[in-house]
Design an enzyme around this catalytic site. Structure first.
Site, mmCIF file in Angstrom:
data_model
loop_
_atom_site.group_PDB
_atom_site.id
_atom_site.type_symbol
_atom_site.label_atom_id
_atom_site.label_comp_id
_atom_site.label_asym_id
_atom_site.label_seq_id
_atom_site.Cartn_x
_atom_site.Cartn_y
_atom_site.Cartn_z
ATOM 1 N N LYS A 100 -35.775 25.143 11.337
ATOM 2 C CA LYS A 100 -36.707 26.141 10.506
ATOM 3 C C LYS A 100 -38.161 26.362 10.868
ATOM 4 O O LYS A 100 -38.845 27.147 11.023
ATOM 5 C CB LYS A 100 -36.475 26.113 9.124
ATOM 6 C CG LYS A 100 -36.630 24.810 8.350
ATOM 7 C CD LYS A 100 -35.515 24.186 7.967
ATOM 8 C CE LYS A 100 -35.151 22.732 8.294
ATOM 9 N NZ LYS A 100 -33.911 22.091 8.007
ATOM 10 N N GLU A 118 -28.911 30.956 12.235
ATOM 11 C CA GLU A 118 -28.310 30.857 11.355
ATOM 12 C C GLU A 118 -28.564 29.706 10.268
ATOM 13 O O GLU A 118 -28.697 29.567 9.035
ATOM 14 C CB GLU A 118 -26.851 31.418 10.984
ATOM 15 C CG GLU A 118 -26.298 31.599 9.877
ATOM 16 C CD GLU A 118 -26.742 32.888 9.077
ATOM 17 O OE1 GLU A 118 -26.688 33.934 9.478
ATOM 18 O OE2 GLU A 118 -27.374 32.604 7.689
ATOM 19 N N VAL A 157 -31.323 28.561 7.879
ATOM 20 C CA VAL A 157 -31.782 28.594 6.386
ATOM 21 C C VAL A 157 -30.420 28.377 5.521
ATOM 22 O O VAL A 157 -29.521 29.006 5.666
ATOM 23 C CB VAL A 157 -31.991 30.128 6.127
ATOM 24 C CG1 VAL A 157 -32.396 30.518 4.810
ATOM 25 C CG2 VAL A 157 -33.227 30.429 7.100
ATOM 26 N N ILE A 166 -24.615 28.706 4.393
ATOM 27 C CA ILE A 166 -24.627 29.824 3.695
ATOM 28 C C ILE A 166 -24.891 31.110 4.696
ATOM 29 O O ILE A 166 -25.835 30.786 5.391
ATOM 30 C CB ILE A 166 -25.432 30.009 2.390
ATOM 31 C CG1 ILE A 166 -25.257 28.729 1.563
ATOM 32 C CG2 ILE A 166 -25.583 31.476 1.869
ATOM 33 C CD1 ILE A 166 -26.037 28.701 0.403
ATOM 34 N N GLY A 218 -29.071 8.997 1.215
ATOM 35 C CA GLY A 218 -29.415 9.684 2.250
ATOM 36 C C GLY A 218 -29.764 11.195 2.166
ATOM 37 O O GLY A 218 -29.544 11.945 3.177
ATOM 38 N N GLU A 273 -35.486 11.882 3.095
ATOM 39 C CA GLU A 273 -36.152 10.989 4.130
ATOM 40 C C GLU A 273 -36.837 10.043 3.663
ATOM 41 O O GLU A 273 -37.459 9.945 2.485
ATOM 42 C CB GLU A 273 -36.865 11.890 5.155
ATOM 43 C CG GLU A 273 -36.085 13.210 5.384
ATOM 44 C CD GLU A 273 -35.858 13.185 6.911
ATOM 45 O OE1 GLU A 273 -36.301 12.291 7.644
ATOM 46 O OE2 GLU A 273 -34.904 13.940 7.379
ATOM 47 N N ASP A 275 -40.298 22.553 3.615
ATOM 48 C CA ASP A 275 -39.017 23.076 4.206
ATOM 49 C C ASP A 275 -38.615 24.312 3.573
ATOM 50 O O ASP A 275 -37.978 25.262 4.185
ATOM 51 C CB ASP A 275 -38.008 21.803 3.834
ATOM 52 C CG ASP A 275 -36.573 22.212 4.329
ATOM 53 O OD1 ASP A 275 -36.369 21.843 5.546
ATOM 54 O OD2 ASP A 275 -35.895 22.549 3.376
ATOM 55 N N LYS A 288 -38.117 28.265 5.426
ATOM 56 C CA LYS A 288 -36.893 29.034 5.309
ATOM 57 C C LYS A 288 -37.388 30.526 4.861
ATOM 58 O O LYS A 288 -36.697 31.637 5.204
ATOM 59 C CB LYS A 288 -35.842 28.317 4.327
ATOM 60 C CG LYS A 288 -35.501 27.201 4.934
ATOM 61 C CD LYS A 288 -34.654 26.185 4.027
ATOM 62 C CE LYS A 288 -34.241 24.952 4.940
ATOM 63 N NZ LYS A 288 -33.835 23.867 3.972
HETATM 64 N N1 LIG Z 1 -29.198 17.388 8.873
HETATM 65 C C1 LIG Z 1 -29.092 18.519 8.313
HETATM 66 O O1 LIG Z 1 -28.339 18.497 7.359
HETATM 67 C C2 LIG Z 1 -29.681 19.923 8.615
HETATM 68 C C3 LIG Z 1 -29.421 20.923 7.967
HETATM 69 C C4 LIG Z 1 -29.981 22.141 8.376
HETATM 70 C C5 LIG Z 1 -30.985 22.128 9.580
HETATM 71 N N2 LIG Z 1 -31.256 20.722 9.870
HETATM 72 C C6 LIG Z 1 -31.920 20.909 11.307
HETATM 73 O O2 LIG Z 1 -31.124 20.499 12.461
HETATM 74 C C7 LIG Z 1 -32.153 20.004 13.286
HETATM 75 C C8 LIG Z 1 -31.387 18.422 13.679
HETATM 76 O O3 LIG Z 1 -31.433 17.668 12.546
HETATM 77 P P1 LIG Z 1 -30.707 16.392 12.467
HETATM 78 O O4 LIG Z 1 -30.559 15.971 11.059
HETATM 79 O O5 LIG Z 1 -29.288 16.432 13.256
HETATM 80 O O6 LIG Z 1 -31.555 15.330 13.106
HETATM 81 P P2 LIG Z 1 -31.422 13.734 13.372
HETATM 82 O O7 LIG Z 1 -30.132 13.260 12.849
HETATM 83 O O8 LIG Z 1 -32.421 12.992 13.319
HETATM 84 O O9 LIG Z 1 -31.131 14.079 15.134
HETATM 85 C C9 LIG Z 1 -31.995 14.252 15.955
HETATM 86 C C10 LIG Z 1 -31.358 14.218 17.365
HETATM 87 O O10 LIG Z 1 -32.374 14.707 18.122
HETATM 88 C C11 LIG Z 1 -32.537 14.039 19.504
HETATM 89 N N3 LIG Z 1 -33.969 14.246 19.930
HETATM 90 C C12 LIG Z 1 -34.970 13.880 19.217
HETATM 91 N N4 LIG Z 1 -36.178 14.527 19.993
HETATM 92 C C13 LIG Z 1 -35.682 14.791 21.272
HETATM 93 C C14 LIG Z 1 -36.178 15.287 22.536
HETATM 94 N N5 LIG Z 1 -37.560 15.296 22.838
HETATM 95 N N6 LIG Z 1 -35.068 15.383 23.388
HETATM 96 C C15 LIG Z 1 -33.881 15.368 23.209
HETATM 97 N N7 LIG Z 1 -33.397 14.875 22.142
HETATM 98 C C16 LIG Z 1 -34.110 14.563 21.200
HETATM 99 C C17 LIG Z 1 -32.421 12.461 18.838
HETATM 100 O O11 LIG Z 1 -32.057 11.711 19.895
HETATM 101 P P3 LIG Z 1 -31.489 10.070 19.656
HETATM 102 O O12 LIG Z 1 -30.242 10.300 19.184
HETATM 103 O O13 LIG Z 1 -31.624 9.602 21.306
HETATM 104 O O14 LIG Z 1 -32.541 9.533 18.800
HETATM 105 C C18 LIG Z 1 -31.309 12.981 18.019
HETATM 106 O O15 LIG Z 1 -29.880 12.880 18.761
HETATM 107 C C19 LIG Z 1 -33.419 19.803 12.618
HETATM 108 O O16 LIG Z 1 -34.256 20.789 13.225
HETATM 109 C C20 LIG Z 1 -33.135 19.641 11.188
HETATM 110 O O17 LIG Z 1 -34.320 20.722 10.364
HETATM 111 C C21 LIG Z 1 -30.605 19.868 9.888
#
Ligand SMILES: NC(=O)c1ccc[n+]([C@@H]2O[C@H](COP(=O)([O-])OP(=O)(O)OC[C@H]3O[C@@H](n4cnc5c(N)ncnc54)[C@H](OP(=O)(O)O)[C@@H]3O)[C@@H](O)[C@H]2O)c1
Length: 418
Positions: free
Chosen positions: A99, A123, A126, A130, A180, A183, A194, A198
């Site tokens: 986002k 999608e 946000v 949902i 968890g 952060e 955040d 959105k």
């Molecule tokens: N977590 C949620 O519930 C949630 C909900 C809605 C939206 N989001 C969004 O989804 C996205 C991912 O979130 P997440 O929670 O999955 O993050 P995460 O668990 O911290 O995982 C991040 C991943 O990105 C990889 N990464 C970081 N920088 C990189 C780069 N420059 N090139 C290639 N790979 C890279 C990391 O690699 P390594 O494994 O090697 O460290 C890791 O695998 C974010 O934009 C977040 O805002 C997350």
């Protein structure tokens, strides 16, 4: 419906959401899509996947002509912007959950997608699971939509659910971190950033205009005190952090702010990490969407839905852009708030009220309720005022100023497709 085609995916990120997507996609037999390559950051991290599919070189995906879809799920908004814009330029469809990146570069990325005749879908960015963006985009008629109000951040909703039950903010935050939900640096969540990113996307799809994130006021919950919570409890209110936008005539206003909500409000019982959105329209009245706004599988399910939509060449059309040529964002309005101060009246007097309804002053605490000019409230940056907390009062009617000033350049004007 157009003919189905094969989707070959380059996935960026294999963390919470990327890992979830990998599993969900493998379990879904309904979608003809295959992840060919996964780009991660740290090649020394222990993983269960075989190495042949992994790379740390983004060009292994971007330069691969067989890959026609980039799914971007990394936690670095700057790198995500580089990857996504490059993928669009190379004629690849993009699905993302980021986002911050989308809100900060919205018009530019929409333009790139249009120019290269590819889809750019987000999608999952946000409220996780949902399906709000596609519903706003496809279902609601612009003229009749009047407001969108959401609990768009599960971390703050979890914390507030705990403080509403008697924990202090610090106790609730540390509980959220242990579980968890928050952060180690929770700023983006608890200061409302955040939720604001959105809201930029909700405003685009609800009202057709692009608002820069800096133009939207975001106040979070880090300065909430037990006395504020006592005030709310005595009145029968719970505190919720809303992303709110509403349209009044030719003006759209929007904010992220704490609200006091009474028992009759939709959000009163939306607790813990759940998200919810209420869309209000002239004829359909209020409609409530509720679900998990984060987490591995819920978020992956929204990403999967975007991938499935690509099979039918789905694109956001931003239809509302064309009917809102004279619609503007403004912070020039007044509304009713509660203001609490742990520095007595001196604190209360930092924000002047147009009208004051109540005032209470004791040795430890003071509060007042009344009507304020929102632009003055925005200018104060409440996230940095440790001794002050404000919340918007229930049923606070909004009074638009006589000649509301337009906030920010209305960049959407140049976006109308040729
Ligand atoms: N977590 C949620 O519930 C949630 C909900 C809605 C939206 N989001 C969004 O989804 C996205 C991912 O979130 P997440 O929670 O999955 O993050 P995460 O668990 O911290 O995982 C991040 C991943 O990105 C990889 N990464 C970081 N920088 C990189 C780069 N420059 N090139 C290639 N790979 C890279 C990391 O690699 P390594 O494994 O090697 O460290 C890791 O695998 C974010 O934009 C977040 O805002 C997350």
């Amino acid at each position: 419906m157009k003919n189905k085609k094969k989707l070959t995916i380059g996935l960026f990120g294999l963390g919470c959401v990327g890992g979830g997507l990998y599993e969900v996609l493998n379990r879904s037999s309904l979608i003809d899509a295959e992840i060919k390559t996964i780009c991660i950051r740290d090649q020394n991290k222990k993983r269960t996947l075989s190495e042949y599919i992994l790379t740390t070189d983004r060009y292994a995906i971007l330069d691969d002509d067989e890959i026609n879809v980039v799914v971007e799920l990394i936690d670095d908004a700057n790198a995500a912007y580089e990857i996504v814009s490059e993928a669009l330029k190379r004629g690849k469809h993009v699905v993302t959950a980021n986002k911050k990146m989308v809100a900060e570069h919205l018009d530019e990325l929409i333009k790139l997608a249009r120019k290269n005749e590819v889809s750019f879908l987000y999608e999952a960015s946000v409220c996780g699971s949902i399906p709000v963006i596609r519903n706003l985009e496809e279902y609601y008629n612009n003229d009749s939509l009047s407001s969108v109000t959401g609990i768009c951040n599960g971390t703050t909703n979890y914390i507030l659910s705990q403080t509403n039950r008697g924990l202090t903010f610090a106790e609730a935050l540390s509980k959220a971190q242990e579980l968890g939900f928050a952060e180690s640096d929770p700023t983006m969540d608890i200061d409302g950033y955040d939720s604001k990113f959105k809201l930029v996307l909700l405003i685009k799809h609800a009202f057709g205009i692009t608002v820069q994130p800096d133009d939207i006021a975001n106040t979070g919950i880090r300065n909430i005190k037990p006395q504020d919570l006592n005030y709310a409890a005595e009145k029968g209110y719970r505190v919720k952090l809303f992303s709110h936008a509403q349209k009044i005539g030719k003006h759209v206003l929007g904010m992220v702010a704490p609200y006091f909500v009474p028992e009759t409000h939709f959000a009163y019982t939306v607790e813990n990490e759940f998200n919810a959105i209420v869309v209000e329209a002239l004829f359909s009245d209020k409609q409530l969407f509720i679900g998990k706004g984060a987490g591995s599988y819920p978020t992956a399910s929204a990403v999967l839905s975007d991938i499935a939509a690509l099979l039918f060449d789905y694109q956001y059309e931003y239809k509302k852009e064309q009917s809102v040529i004279d619609t503007f964002f403004t912070n020039d309005f007044s509304l009713d708030i509660y203001l609490g101060s742990s520095e007595g009246e001196i604190g209360l007097n930092e924000l002047s009220f147009e009208l004051e309804y109540t005032r209470f002053v004791s040795d430890e605490y003071a509060y007042k309720t009344g009507r304020v000019l929102f632009s003055e409230l925005k200018a104060m940056d409440f996230n940095k005022k440790k001794h002050l907390f404000f919340a918007i009062l229930p049923d606070a009617s909004v009074g638009l100023s006589e000649n509301p000033r337009i906030t920010g350049a209305q960049k959407n004007k140049e976006l109308i497709p040729g």
